[in-house]
Scaffold this motif. Structure first.
Motif, PDB file in Angstrom:
ATOM      1  N   ILE A   1       0.854  -1.190   0.000  1.00 44.16           N
ATOM      2  CA  ILE A   1       0.000   0.000   0.000  1.00 44.16           C
ATOM      3  C   ILE A   1       0.887   1.235   0.000  1.00 44.16           C
ATOM      4  CG2 ILE A   1      -1.844   1.253   1.184  1.00 44.16           C
ATOM      5  CD1 ILE A   1      -1.331  -2.311   2.168  1.00 44.16           C
TER       6      ILE A   1
ATOM      7  N   ALA B   1      -6.822   2.039  -3.955  1.00 48.80           N
ATOM      8  CA  ALA B   1      -7.364   1.162  -2.919  1.00 48.80           C
ATOM      9  C   ALA B   1      -8.872   1.375  -2.822  1.00 48.80           C
ATOM     10  CB  ALA B   1      -6.703   1.458  -1.576  1.00 48.80           C
TER      11      ALA B   1
ATOM     12  N   ARG C   1      -4.371   6.583  -1.506  1.00 47.06           N
ATOM     13  CA  ARG C   1      -3.823   5.248  -1.346  1.00 47.06           C
ATOM     14  C   ARG C   1      -3.932   4.435  -2.643  1.00 47.06           C
ATOM     15  NH1 ARG C   1      -6.930   2.256   1.854  1.00 47.06           N
ATOM     16  NH2 ARG C   1      -5.317   1.247   3.110  1.00 47.06           N
TER      17      ARG C   1
ATOM     18  N   ARG D   1      -2.701   0.475  -4.351  1.00 45.27           N
ATOM     19  CA  ARG D   1      -2.379  -0.877  -3.892  1.00 45.27           C
ATOM     20  C   ARG D   1      -1.804  -1.716  -5.035  1.00 45.27           C
ATOM     21  NH1 ARG D   1      -4.167  -4.313   0.271  1.00 45.27           N
ATOM     22  NH2 ARG D   1      -5.633  -2.781   1.066  1.00 45.27           N
TER      23      ARG D   1
END
Length: 659
Positions: A572, A607, A617, A619
């Motif tokens: 992440i 994310a 964020r 991922r």
């Protein structure tokens, strides 16, 4: 003599110091005080060397704690955890030193009393329990073994494994019982003291620092005793571990999601192996990973198939909510059963795993949903029954604001509606239907005051409560003797979650919550309210076909190349700047792809919770073949990826959450 010292600071470096003249024979693992910068810091001797190519003056150790040593097992476990989870050894060491007494006065603490006195257990055991205890006794006390204690709810798993714990203490060893929640420690300790006459030591983040220090010191000095604790207790530097028990081993609370991301159930197995001692994984619903390891004969298993008190498992019914009319949250069948229980002085438990009144609020005029400004996540409405004190709360960052029935988008008044159901909305409906009944709410929002949970549990156990409405707080290990009926109200939410583990979580939750019913010599009943009564998971739970469910779920996971048939690593990337997070995640993806050509790598993608605490964020997800020789090489490469001043990177090995 030059000592290489590991300090509990966020760096990969170790630092050289000279041994002082007072200590002639320093050992690896010795806890020491050193001057670092302009401060005095505690560290651990990690390596001993005769000389180093170092031109700057080398400082001398300030102080040795000669009696305080991290054992070979502890150091080996720290090193393994560092490599497996891609975390720095220094960051993991910080957890192991968190209970070290900070005052020299506290280092003189004496042995804790009452942790090695016993009485003969005054327990009536079933034939099945006696056989299970004998099977546990046959485990070699100084040999690593993983034993799964697979017992239905109410089968007395605790009193079975406690016989092995007591045997371990009598032989001079230390034992650790891990429990998933702080609220369960007191119940476990009382049960142990009542049945076996031994006072266990409770260790978790909420107890006094002085008490934690005393336990830490006693265990490091090797005194025998039982520690009952949450996951932090696994970072006590035990000197003489003889047994570890992980109770409710399937529980996801064992996975720590902040600071260092670690599954403490798995780490318990590592510590057990490095200590050459057995470990017991106890659950009514073992995790799929545990079940597969048993099928592969890596783990042994003991089954407990009968409840104590000669009671049978409750009868489970599926209620098709599509056939219910009138917009009620309580079906007619469940309502009539509650009325019947009230007349017969039995209790009813209503389970709903949603805090608050409503999971989101929406304008019925323009459709705008109130979102947390820090996170792309809807506010949850709380305390709506008290209009003057109702508020909106973000369950991610805990931002809170007073609720006003006005749309911020179209500026209309009294236009907000509240779709979905939370525990408070259920309480409101139940209170209207059963106004003269004693009803309690068991949720983390309502038991924050010290002693409040203890008071409520006491009332429930003594049958001074008619209806209990609870979140997952009620599903873990409690023994409520007067509950006859359990109603599970919102299982569809979990069943249809995006997580590939949603079916496993659903089956476990149904089994655990259902197990609260019919604990005495009366038949319990469970009503599962659903819009999908023909779903295979619900049908297998309804028919108590646990083995069939595990076989079905394992086949699905294998076909889809999902854990436990592969390993996953989630990376992440966070930044306050969206473009920077996106650019950095693409850079990481490219570097991994260029280095390792033949691995499955997904992403980078935003994310699911794209913005959290004002940070954007992204991922990346790696799917790796289990036991592949390249795994360590891949992890080692990932751990070298360095964040910048504005970028945070979190590496989650074997993720259980994809938010």
């Amino acid at each position: 003599m030059i000592l290489e010292i590991l300090l509990p600071i966020s760096t990969d470096k170790r630092f050289f110091y000279k041994s002082n003249k007072k200590v002639s024979n320093p050992k690896i693992g010795n806890i020491v005080k050193v001057e670092f910068g302009r401060k005095i810091s505690v560290g651990v001797v990690w390596k001993i060397v005769q000389k180093v190519n170092f031109t700057k003056p080398i400082k001398e150790i300030e102080e040795f704690y000669e009696d305080l040593i991290l054992s070979t097992e502890t150091i080996k476990s720290i090193k393994f955890l560092s490599e497996y989870t891609c975390n720095k050894e220094s960051n993991i060491l910080k957890f192991f030193l968190s209970g070290l007494p900070t005052s020299s006065k506290n280092l003189c603490l004496k042995k804790i009393e009452n942790c090695d006195s016993f009485q003969k257990p005054k327990l009536e055991l079933t034939i099945e329990q006696e056989k299970a205890i004998q099977d546990l006794y046959s485990l070699d006390k100084k040999k690593f073994d993983v034993l799964v204690l697979d017992g239905i709810t109410g089968s007395g798993k605790t009193r079975v494994y406690m016989h092995k714990v007591i045997e371990s203490i009598k032989d001079g060893f230390q034992s650790l019982i891990l429990v998933p929640e702080i609220i369960l420690t007191e119940q476990w300790v009382k049960e142990i003291e009542k049945d076996f006459g031994i006072k266990a030591l409770v260790y978790h983040s909420s107890i006094k620092k002085s008490v934690r220090e005393k336990i830490w010191l006693n265990m490091n000095l090797g005194y025998p005793g039982i520690v009952v604790g949450t996951r932090s207790s696994l970072c006590i530097p035990f000197k003489n571990l003889g047994l570890i028990v992980v109770d409710e081993e399937h529980d996801q609370s064992y996975k720590q999601q902040d600071k260092i991301i670690v599954n403490f159930r798995d780490f318990a197995i590592v510590r057990s192996k490095n200590s050459s001692c057995p470990i017991i994984l106890s659950s009514a619903t073992p995790s799929l990973e545990t079940f597969l390891n048993y099928l592969k004969k890596k783990y042994k298993k003991i089954n407990l198939t009968q409840r104590v008190n000669e009671s049978s498992l409750p009868h489970i019914s599926l209620i098709d909510m599509k056939l219910e009319k009138g917009g009620t949250f309580i079906s007619k069948k469940l309502e009539s059963k509650i009325i019947e229980n009230l007349k017969s002085n039995f209790q009813t438990l209503l389970f709903i795993n949603k805090r608050g009144y409503a999971p989101f609020v929406m304008c019925k005029n323009c459709g705008n949903t109130r979102m947390c400004p820090n996170c792309n996540f809807p506010y949850v409405l709380h305390n709506f029954s008290n209009k003057k004190k109702s508020f909106l709360l973000c369950h991610l960052c805990n931002l809170r604001e007073s609720f006003v029935n006005r749309c911020n988008s179209c500026l209309k008044n009294d236009c907000m509606k509240f779709p979905g159901i939370g525990i408070e909305k259920i309480f409101e409906e139940v209170k209207k239907k059963f106004s003269t009944s004693k009803i309690v709410l068991l949720s983390s929002d309502f038991v924050k005051r010290k002693g409040e949970l203890k008071r409520i549990l006491k009332e429930i156990i003594h049958n001074k409560v008619n209806i209990i409405i609870g979140t997952q707080l009620v599903s873990k290990g409690h023994n409520f003797p007067h509950i006859k009926t359990v109603g599970i109200l919102n299982i569809d939410n979990l069943l249809n979650d995006f997580d590939f583990r949603s079916y496993e979580k659903t089956f476990q939750q149904i089994t655990q919550v259902s197990g609260r019913a019919g604990r005495k010599k009366f038949k319990g009943d469970v009503f599962i309210q659903t819009h999908q009564p023909n779903h295979p998971v619900l049908m297998m739970a309804n028919e108590n076909k646990k083995s069939k469910y595990y076989e079905w779920e394992l086949a699905n996971r294998k076909n889809n190349f999902q854990p436990p048939f592969c390993n996953m690593v989630s990376i992440i990337i966070e930044s306050v700047f969206e473009k920077e997070a996106q650019f950095f995640s693409q850079k990481i993806f490219s570097s991994i792809r260029n280095k390792f050509k033949n691995i499955s790598i997904l992403g980078p993608v935003p994310a699911i919770i794209f913005k959290r605490n004002n940070r954007f964020r992204y991922r990346i997800l790696l799917k790796l073949i289990k036991n592949n020789s390249k795994q360590n090489e891949i992890k080692k490469f990932i751990s070298t990826i360095l964040p910048t001043s504005s970028i945070k990177i979190y590496i989650d090995v074997d993720p259980i959450s994809f938010l």
